[in-house]
Design a protein around this motif. Structure first.
Motif, PDB file in Angstrom:
ATOM      1  N   VAL A  31       2.030 -27.172  28.658  1.00  0.00           N
ATOM      2  CA  VAL A  31       2.046 -27.992  27.436  1.00  0.00           C
ATOM      3  C   VAL A  31       0.742 -27.780  26.671  1.00  0.00           C
ATOM      4  O   VAL A  31       0.743 -27.643  25.446  1.00  0.00           O
ATOM      5  CB  VAL A  31       2.261 -29.486  27.770  1.00  0.00           C
ATOM      6  CG1 VAL A  31       2.014 -30.368  26.545  1.00  0.00           C
ATOM      7  CG2 VAL A  31       3.661 -29.708  28.307  1.00  0.00           C
ATOM      8  N   GLY A  32      -0.358 -27.720  27.406  1.00  0.00           N
ATOM      9  CA  GLY A  32      -1.647 -27.459  26.774  1.00  0.00           C
ATOM     10  C   GLY A  32      -1.678 -26.120  26.056  1.00  0.00           C
ATOM     11  O   GLY A  32      -2.234 -26.007  24.962  1.00  0.00           O
ATOM     12  N   ALA A  33      -1.077 -25.096  26.665  1.00  0.00           N
ATOM     13  CA  ALA A  33      -1.044 -23.773  26.032  1.00  0.00           C
ATOM     14  C   ALA A  33      -0.213 -23.801  24.744  1.00  0.00           C
ATOM     15  O   ALA A  33      -0.621 -23.248  23.722  1.00  0.00           O
ATOM     16  CB  ALA A  33      -0.480 -22.738  27.003  1.00  0.00           C
ATOM     17  N   ILE A  34       0.919 -24.469  24.804  1.00  0.00           N
ATOM     18  CA  ILE A  34       1.774 -24.581  23.612  1.00  0.00           C
ATOM     19  C   ILE A  34       1.029 -25.310  22.497  1.00  0.00           C
ATOM     20  O   ILE A  34       0.987 -24.857  21.354  1.00  0.00           O
ATOM     21  CB  ILE A  34       3.094 -25.307  23.961  1.00  0.00           C
ATOM     22  CG1 ILE A  34       3.949 -24.431  24.875  1.00  0.00           C
ATOM     23  CG2 ILE A  34       3.862 -25.699  22.698  1.00  0.00           C
ATOM     24  CD1 ILE A  34       5.097 -25.172  25.548  1.00  0.00           C
ATOM     25  N   THR A  35       0.423 -26.428  22.854  1.00  0.00           N
ATOM     26  CA  THR A  35      -0.269 -27.210  21.825  1.00  0.00           C
ATOM     27  C   THR A  35      -1.572 -26.546  21.381  1.00  0.00           C
ATOM     28  O   THR A  35      -2.038 -26.802  20.271  1.00  0.00           O
ATOM     29  CB  THR A  35      -0.499 -28.663  22.278  1.00  0.00           C
ATOM     30  OG1 THR A  35      -1.221 -28.673  23.503  1.00  0.00           O
ATOM     31  CG2 THR A  35       0.830 -29.392  22.445  1.00  0.00           C
ATOM     32  N   PHE A  36      -2.134 -25.681  22.230  1.00  0.00           N
ATOM     33  CA  PHE A  36      -3.303 -24.886  21.817  1.00  0.00           C
ATOM     34  C   PHE A  36      -2.931 -24.006  20.621  1.00  0.00           C
ATOM     35  O   PHE A  36      -3.671 -23.924  19.645  1.00  0.00           O
ATOM     36  CB  PHE A  36      -3.804 -24.018  22.974  1.00  0.00           C
ATOM     37  CG  PHE A  36      -4.856 -23.022  22.567  1.00  0.00           C
ATOM     38  CD1 PHE A  36      -6.176 -23.401  22.419  1.00  0.00           C
ATOM     39  CD2 PHE A  36      -4.517 -21.695  22.332  1.00  0.00           C
ATOM     40  CE1 PHE A  36      -7.149 -22.481  22.046  1.00  0.00           C
ATOM     41  CE2 PHE A  36      -5.478 -20.769  21.957  1.00  0.00           C
ATOM     42  CZ  PHE A  36      -6.797 -21.169  21.813  1.00  0.00           C
ATOM     43  N   PHE A  37      -1.775 -23.360  20.699  1.00  0.00           N
ATOM     44  CA  PHE A  37      -1.356 -22.498  19.597  1.00  0.00           C
ATOM     45  C   PHE A  37      -1.035 -23.320  18.347  1.00  0.00           C
ATOM     46  O   PHE A  37      -1.336 -22.893  17.226  1.00  0.00           O
ATOM     47  CB  PHE A  37      -0.174 -21.624  20.008  1.00  0.00           C
ATOM     48  CG  PHE A  37      -0.564 -20.537  20.961  1.00  0.00           C
ATOM     49  CD1 PHE A  37      -1.406 -19.508  20.560  1.00  0.00           C
ATOM     50  CD2 PHE A  37      -0.135 -20.555  22.274  1.00  0.00           C
ATOM     51  CE1 PHE A  37      -1.800 -18.510  21.439  1.00  0.00           C
ATOM     52  CE2 PHE A  37      -0.510 -19.566  23.166  1.00  0.00           C
ATOM     53  CZ  PHE A  37      -1.349 -18.538  22.754  1.00  0.00           C
ATOM     54  N   ILE A  38      -0.442 -24.480  18.528  1.00  0.00           N
ATOM     55  CA  ILE A  38      -0.184 -25.365  17.395  1.00  0.00           C
ATOM     56  C   ILE A  38      -1.509 -25.799  16.764  1.00  0.00           C
ATOM     57  O   ILE A  38      -1.701 -25.704  15.553  1.00  0.00           O
ATOM     58  CB  ILE A  38       0.641 -26.589  17.832  1.00  0.00           C
ATOM     59  CG1 ILE A  38       2.054 -26.159  18.218  1.00  0.00           C
ATOM     60  CG2 ILE A  38       0.669 -27.664  16.737  1.00  0.00           C
ATOM     61  CD1 ILE A  38       2.866 -27.232  18.914  1.00  0.00           C
ATOM     62  N   ASP A 132     -17.338 -21.336  15.458  1.00  0.00           N
ATOM     63  CA  ASP A 132     -16.259 -22.312  15.273  1.00  0.00           C
ATOM     64  C   ASP A 132     -15.191 -22.156  16.348  1.00  0.00           C
ATOM     65  O   ASP A 132     -14.717 -23.138  16.922  1.00  0.00           O
ATOM     66  CB  ASP A 132     -15.607 -22.156  13.898  1.00  0.00           C
ATOM     67  CG  ASP A 132     -16.436 -22.742  12.775  1.00  0.00           C
ATOM     68  OD1 ASP A 132     -17.507 -23.329  13.046  1.00  0.00           O
ATOM     69  OD2 ASP A 132     -16.019 -22.596  11.607  1.00  0.00           O
ATOM     70  N   PHE A 133     -14.804 -20.913  16.628  1.00  0.00           N
ATOM     71  CA  PHE A 133     -13.767 -20.685  17.637  1.00  0.00           C
ATOM     72  C   PHE A 133     -14.261 -21.091  19.024  1.00  0.00           C
ATOM     73  O   PHE A 133     -13.559 -21.773  19.766  1.00  0.00           O
ATOM     74  CB  PHE A 133     -13.315 -19.213  17.646  1.00  0.00           C
ATOM     75  CG  PHE A 133     -12.190 -18.969  18.610  1.00  0.00           C
ATOM     76  CD1 PHE A 133     -10.893 -19.290  18.255  1.00  0.00           C
ATOM     77  CD2 PHE A 133     -12.424 -18.441  19.868  1.00  0.00           C
ATOM     78  CE1 PHE A 133      -9.844 -19.095  19.142  1.00  0.00           C
ATOM     79  CE2 PHE A 133     -11.383 -18.240  20.764  1.00  0.00           C
ATOM     80  CZ  PHE A 133     -10.090 -18.564  20.394  1.00  0.00           C
ATOM     81  N   THR A 134     -15.472 -20.678  19.360  1.00  0.00           N
ATOM     82  CA  THR A 134     -16.015 -20.986  20.688  1.00  0.00           C
ATOM     83  C   THR A 134     -16.196 -22.486  20.875  1.00  0.00           C
ATOM     84  O   THR A 134     -15.780 -23.044  21.893  1.00  0.00           O
ATOM     85  CB  THR A 134     -17.360 -20.263  20.899  1.00  0.00           C
ATOM     86  OG1 THR A 134     -17.158 -18.860  20.735  1.00  0.00           O
ATOM     87  CG2 THR A 134     -17.923 -20.537  22.274  1.00  0.00           C
ATOM     88  N   SER A 135     -16.786 -23.140  19.902  1.00  0.00           N
ATOM     89  CA  SER A 135     -17.053 -24.575  20.053  1.00  0.00           C
ATOM     90  C   SER A 135     -15.794 -25.419  19.880  1.00  0.00           C
ATOM     91  O   SER A 135     -15.572 -26.360  20.639  1.00  0.00           O
ATOM     92  CB  SER A 135     -18.131 -25.022  19.073  1.00  0.00           C
ATOM     93  OG  SER A 135     -17.713 -24.809  17.745  1.00  0.00           O
ATOM     94  N   GLY A 136     -14.964 -25.087  18.900  1.00  0.00           N
ATOM     95  CA  GLY A 136     -13.788 -25.909  18.614  1.00  0.00           C
ATOM     96  C   GLY A 136     -12.587 -25.601  19.468  1.00  0.00           C
ATOM     97  O   GLY A 136     -11.869 -26.502  19.895  1.00  0.00           O
ATOM     98  N   GLN A 137     -12.347 -24.327  19.732  1.00  0.00           N
ATOM     99  CA  GLN A 137     -11.121 -23.938  20.415  1.00  0.00           C
ATOM    100  C   GLN A 137     -11.304 -23.680  21.909  1.00  0.00           C
ATOM    101  O   GLN A 137     -10.320 -23.633  22.630  1.00  0.00           O
ATOM    102  CB  GLN A 137     -10.523 -22.690  19.758  1.00  0.00           C
ATOM    103  CG  GLN A 137     -10.152 -22.866  18.307  1.00  0.00           C
ATOM    104  CD  GLN A 137      -9.210 -24.018  18.067  1.00  0.00           C
ATOM    105  OE1 GLN A 137      -9.603 -25.025  17.504  1.00  0.00           O
ATOM    106  NE2 GLN A 137      -7.987 -23.902  18.504  1.00  0.00           N
ATOM    107  N   ILE A 138     -12.511 -23.494  22.372  1.00  0.00           N
ATOM    108  CA  ILE A 138     -12.707 -23.243  23.806  1.00  0.00           C
ATOM    109  C   ILE A 138     -13.433 -24.420  24.458  1.00  0.00           C
ATOM    110  O   ILE A 138     -12.879 -25.105  25.317  1.00  0.00           O
ATOM    111  CB  ILE A 138     -13.445 -21.917  24.049  1.00  0.00           C
ATOM    112  CG1 ILE A 138     -12.591 -20.752  23.550  1.00  0.00           C
ATOM    113  CG2 ILE A 138     -13.767 -21.750  25.530  1.00  0.00           C
ATOM    114  CD1 ILE A 138     -13.243 -19.402  23.597  1.00  0.00           C
ATOM    115  N   ILE A 139     -14.662 -24.679  24.048  1.00  0.00           N
ATOM    116  CA  ILE A 139     -15.441 -25.758  24.673  1.00  0.00           C
ATOM    117  C   ILE A 139     -14.773 -27.114  24.431  1.00  0.00           C
ATOM    118  O   ILE A 139     -14.579 -27.897  25.367  1.00  0.00           O
ATOM    119  CB  ILE A 139     -16.893 -25.749  24.169  1.00  0.00           C
ATOM    120  CG1 ILE A 139     -17.577 -24.441  24.562  1.00  0.00           C
ATOM    121  CG2 ILE A 139     -17.658 -26.952  24.717  1.00  0.00           C
ATOM    122  CD1 ILE A 139     -18.919 -24.216  23.910  1.00  0.00           C
TER     123      ILE A 139
END
Length: 177
Positions: A31-38, A132-139
């Motif tokens: 579910v986390g992976a699906i919502t990650f893409f969303i 932005d990607f590292t801080s917002g989408q990963i960390i």
């Protein structure tokens, strides 16, 4: 036989046992992976268009939409064998905890942008996008996901049937097997 059952049947017994023992976590991760893409799609769609000067606002909106999808998928799939809460109480707790999760998801991006100044004109556009990607989408994702996993299991979808089962026992038995 369902697709997951078919795939599971082809795996070695030791791996089957491990996957079955942690099936709830695997479903939560899916579910986390699906919502990650969303989340990522909405975040970048907003950040690169109508909300370009407001990346944190873009992130908050993206996380809120992903959280709505996450609630439905987690309630009906990841934690469907748990329960004990009435639907309105469960939803209230879910969104309260997810609100804290929004802050955890967004905080690293805010730190990156406004405390570390990893944005143009202080840095190049490439560094800004990578930050932005590292801080917002990963960390942010890892912080929020770890908190939500712990909090959902503890308060939203508890094992102990505190207020009576949401699903009849016969349905729960069928869902577990």
């Amino acid at each position: 036989m369902s697709v997951p059952d078919h795939v599971l049947a082809r795996l070695p017994r030791a791996l089957q046992a491990l996957l079955l023992r942690h099936r709830e976590l695997l479903k939560f991760g899916t579910v986390g992976a699906i919502t990650f893409f969303i989340d990522t799609g909405i975040f970048y769609a907003l950040k690169l268009t109508v909300l370009s000067p407001k990346p944190v606002t873009s992130k908050v909106i993206a996380v809120l939409v992903a959280t709505l999808v996450s609630y439905v998928l987690n309630r009906d799939w990841s934690f469907r064998t748990r329960g004990g809460r009435r639907r309105h109480h469960e939803a209230t707790l879910y969104f309260l905890i997810s609100g804290i999760g929004v802050a955890l998801y967004s905080a690293p991006l805010w730190v990156s942008r406004y405390l570390l100044h990893l944005q143009t004109p202080h840095t190049s556009r490439l560094v800004e996008e990578l930050a932005d990607f590292t801080s917002g989408q990963i960390i942010g994702l890892l912080l929020g996901m770890a908190f939500r996993w712990w909090a959902f299991r503890r308060w939203v979808f508890p094992t102990d049937q505190q207020e009576g089962p949401v699903d009849p026992p016969s349905r729960r038995r069928a869902l577990v097997s």
